[in-house]
Design a protein around this motif. Structure first.
Motif, short mmCIF file in Angstrom:
data_model
loop_
_atom_site.label_atom_id
_atom_site.label_comp_id
_atom_site.label_asym_id
_atom_site.label_seq_id
_atom_site.Cartn_x
_atom_site.Cartn_y
_atom_site.Cartn_z
N SER A 35 95.42 52.83 -32.22
CA SER A 35 96.76 52.48 -33.00
C SER A 35 96.85 53.80 -33.81
O SER A 35 96.09 54.41 -34.00
N ALA A 36 98.01 53.85 -34.61
CA ALA A 36 98.31 54.99 -35.41
C ALA A 36 97.10 55.16 -36.65
O ALA A 36 96.90 56.16 -36.86
N GLY A 37 96.65 53.94 -37.09
CA GLY A 37 95.71 54.07 -38.17
C GLY A 37 94.54 54.66 -37.42
O GLY A 37 93.92 55.52 -38.21
N VAL A 38 93.72 54.31 -36.45
CA VAL A 38 92.79 54.82 -36.01
C VAL A 38 92.92 56.39 -35.92
O VAL A 38 92.07 57.32 -35.87
N ALA A 39 94.22 56.70 -35.30
CA ALA A 39 94.53 58.29 -34.92
C ALA A 39 94.38 58.96 -36.16
O ALA A 39 93.93 59.91 -36.35
N ARG A 40 94.72 58.41 -37.48
CA ARG A 40 94.69 58.87 -38.67
C ARG A 40 93.27 59.45 -38.99
O ARG A 40 92.97 60.14 -39.86
N ARG A 42 90.91 60.39 -37.28
CA ARG A 42 90.26 61.35 -36.75
C ARG A 42 90.79 62.74 -37.03
O ARG A 42 90.63 63.68 -36.17
N VAL A 43 91.80 62.80 -37.81
CA VAL A 43 92.45 64.20 -38.20
C VAL A 43 91.70 65.01 -39.15
O VAL A 43 91.78 66.07 -39.33
N ALA A 48 83.65 69.76 -41.85
CA ALA A 48 84.04 69.97 -43.48
C ALA A 48 83.35 68.83 -44.01
O ALA A 48 83.02 68.77 -45.09
N VAL A 49 83.68 67.46 -43.40
CA VAL A 49 83.07 66.07 -44.02
C VAL A 49 81.62 66.22 -44.15
O VAL A 49 81.05 65.92 -45.06
N HIS A 126 89.21 62.33 -49.12
CA HIS A 126 90.42 61.76 -48.64
C HIS A 126 90.06 61.06 -47.36
O HIS A 126 90.70 60.08 -46.91
N ARG A 127 89.00 61.52 -46.66
CA ARG A 127 88.73 60.51 -45.23
C ARG A 127 88.19 59.10 -45.68
O ARG A 127 88.60 58.14 -44.94
#
Length: 288
Positions: A35-40, A42-43, A48-49, A126-127
């Motif tokens: 889904s678009a939400g899951v893809a977001r 992964r960016v 860095a996290v 942000h993540r």
């Protein structure tokens, strides 16, 4: 909203979760099946996290909690809902705020925190904001992993469930009526809050799960009903006829005895182990 990033203590943040691996169908994915939400989710740069976790745990968690969500036991506010964090871009706004805050304004000194470290913490936050926003994309996996026999033993033994419930009466066929995740939710809550958002007022007078109160008046008269309101100043119940009745309180007068039929569930929350809940779920799911 002005938000301080209190940077003290050495506690590794537990804010991070792992994104769901896949989502069937959905609104995006461009051929990936996600889904678009899951893809977001992964960016975000995982390196860095991870660096942000270390900095946040060492310098922020003692004020904002390891999850970044604050709470009653912490002096700092919830950063996941912070306007400053939401409006931040790559740590720029957060960094600017930290530069003008310090001991003179009741905050720790951040002079030794580098721009790169601030950017890493911003990436982490942000993540986690995105995790909260995309929580509907999480998939509930199979939770029926316990031992039904052990669950039955707990039901009739240490859990004391059989004092109020029966596998051949109120719970008969529950495994066929409800999904496992719903059953597990009922184990924890006892059914409290089933009305959900917009549920009209207090429970009905015939609701077995309703909290009740017995009012003993100075005259000795007692009145029992569903508890509607209880404060230091007044008490309101709904009696068997459905009528609301209220009394002003003066200390312990009138005497009020509150009975919560779900109290046993509340008491068990501090005693449950993961195995207890999984075993009990497996047992109740087996009651077809």
């Amino acid at each position: 909203m002005v938000v301080a990033l209190c940077l003290l203590g050495v506690v590794e943040t537990s804010a991070a979760q792992q994104p769901p691996s896949t989502s069937q169908g959905g609104r995006g994915g461009r051929g990936t099946g996600e889904s678009a939400g899951v893809a977001r989710l992964r960016v975000f740069d995982q390196a860095a996290v991870d660096r942000g976790k270390i900095v946040f745990g060492a310098r922020c968690a003692s004020c904002h909690s390891p999850s970044g969500r604050g709470g009653a036991a912490f002096s700092g506010p919830d950063l996941i809902r912070s306007v400053l964090v939401l409006q931040d871009a790559n740590g720029r706004e957060i960094g600017q705020y930290l530069k003008i805050s310090g001991p003179g304004k009741g905050h720790p000194d951040f002079h030794d925190v580098t721009d790169a470290q601030i950017a890493d913490v911003a990436t982490l936050l942000h993540r986690d904001v995105t995790y909260a926003a995309e929580r509907a994309n999480y998939q509930v996996l199979n939770i029926v992993t316990g031992d039904p026999k052990a669950g039955e033993a707990y039901f009739n033994g240490a859990g004391g469930c059989n004092k109020c419930h029966s596998a051949t009466s109120d719970l008969r066929g529950i495994g066929a009526r409800l999904a496992p995740v719903a059953i597990q939710g009922l184990i924890v809550s006892g059914g409290a809050g089933r009305g959900g958002r917009g549920a009209p007022g207090p429970p009905a007078t015939n609701d077995r799960g309703a909290t009740r109160a017995t009012i003993t008046l100075p005259s000795g008269e007692t009145v029992t009903g569903v508890l509607v309101r209880l404060t230091d100043f007044d008490v309101t119940i709904r009696d068997a006829s459905g009528a609301s009745r209220s009394w002003l309180r003066d200390g312990n007068s009138p005497k009020i005895t509150v009975t919560n039929p779900l109290q046993a569930h509340i008491d068990l929350l501090a005693k449950y182990t993961d195995a207890d809940i999984h075993n009990l779920t497996a047992y109740l799911v087996s009651l077809k």
